[in-house]
Design a protein around this motif. Sequence first.
Motif, PDB file in Angstrom:
ATOM      1  N   THR A  20       0.828  -1.210   0.000  1.00 18.31           N
ATOM      2  CA  THR A  20       0.000   0.000   0.000  1.00 18.31           C
ATOM      3  C   THR A  20       0.857   1.253   0.000  1.00 18.31           C
ATOM      4  N   ARG A  21       1.882   1.288   0.838  1.00 17.75           N
ATOM      5  CA  ARG A  21       2.771   2.460   0.890  1.00 17.75           C
ATOM      6  C   ARG A  21       3.396   2.737  -0.469  1.00 17.75           C
ATOM      7  N   ARG A  23       2.288   1.957  -3.443  1.00 16.58           N
ATOM      8  CA  ARG A  23       1.276   2.443  -4.393  1.00 16.58           C
ATOM      9  C   ARG A  23       0.841   3.875  -4.066  1.00 16.58           C
ATOM     10  N   LEU A  24       0.630   4.158  -2.776  1.00 24.43           N
ATOM     11  CA  LEU A  24       0.171   5.487  -2.379  1.00 24.43           C
ATOM     12  C   LEU A  24       1.263   6.535  -2.514  1.00 24.43           C
ATOM     13  N   PHE A  31       0.356   6.011   4.097  1.00 23.74           N
ATOM     14  CA  PHE A  31      -0.495   4.881   4.478  1.00 23.74           C
ATOM     15  C   PHE A  31      -1.666   5.320   5.359  1.00 23.74           C
ATOM     16  N   SER A  33      -3.494   7.773   5.159  1.00 23.62           N
ATOM     17  CA  SER A  33      -4.570   8.380   4.368  1.00 23.62           C
ATOM     18  C   SER A  33      -5.493   7.349   3.725  1.00 23.62           C
ATOM     19  N   LEU A  34      -5.053   6.110   3.694  1.00 24.08           N
ATOM     20  CA  LEU A  34      -5.776   5.060   2.986  1.00 24.08           C
ATOM     21  C   LEU A  34      -7.249   4.994   3.363  1.00 24.08           C
ATOM     22  N   LEU A  38     -10.712   6.065   1.324  1.00 21.71           N
ATOM     23  CA  LEU A  38     -11.729   5.038   1.071  1.00 21.71           C
ATOM     24  C   LEU A  38     -13.069   5.414   1.685  1.00 21.71           C
ATOM     25  N   ALA A  95      -6.964   8.492  -6.488  1.00 19.16           N
ATOM     26  CA  ALA A  95      -6.377   7.880  -5.292  1.00 19.16           C
ATOM     27  C   ALA A  95      -7.306   6.808  -4.729  1.00 19.16           C
ATOM     28  N   PHE A  96      -8.608   7.044  -4.776  1.00 24.61           N
ATOM     29  CA  PHE A  96      -9.589   6.054  -4.308  1.00 24.61           C
ATOM     30  C   PHE A  96      -9.467   4.773  -5.124  1.00 24.61           C
ATOM     31  N   SER A  99      -6.347   3.008  -4.049  1.00 27.18           N
ATOM     32  CA  SER A  99      -6.501   2.540  -2.672  1.00 27.18           C
ATOM     33  C   SER A  99      -7.425   1.333  -2.598  1.00 27.18           C
ATOM     34  N   HIS A 100      -8.470   1.364  -3.365  1.00 28.25           N
ATOM     35  CA  HIS A 100      -9.435   0.268  -3.386  1.00 28.25           C
ATOM     36  C   HIS A 100      -8.812  -0.972  -4.028  1.00 28.25           C
TER      37      HIS A 100
END
Length: 141
Positions: A20-21, A23-24, A31, A33-34, A38, A95-96, A99-100
């Motif tokens: 996740t880190r 990708r974000l 992280f 903010s994930l 969402l 970003a959503f 994140s998804h």
Amino acid sequence: MFDTFAYRATVFYRSFADLTRSRLQELGLHFGSLFLILYVGKHPGCTQAQLTADLRLDWGYSQRSILKLVEDGFLTREKSGRAYRMALSEKGAAAFAVSHQVFFDWDREHLAPLTPEERAQLMSLLDKAAQGGTQEKCTNT
């Protein structure tokens, strides 16, 4: 190393957090903010109070994080009565999506050795374990 669920959960968490880190980070997010991204993506027009309560966040942390996401162009805030209503900006919508998707990508990679039946059984058992922890907390209160 340790034959406990807690140890394995920690290993999975670290693996998920690393993916996740990375990708974000490409989007300029961290992280933490994930789940904010969402939540707002799944609840457009929500208030900070709703988000803070549902995600069980500290008010100060929530306030700082939301203001940073607004400042960075991921969220919009519009005054509605005494509260601000939040929504994803165009940048936030991108970003959503990332994140998804990271949840599905991680599952696909780490659950690949399991059959569909084993995956269903694993999810059912994890749901049962999660409910057991909730019930225990409620009865001990």
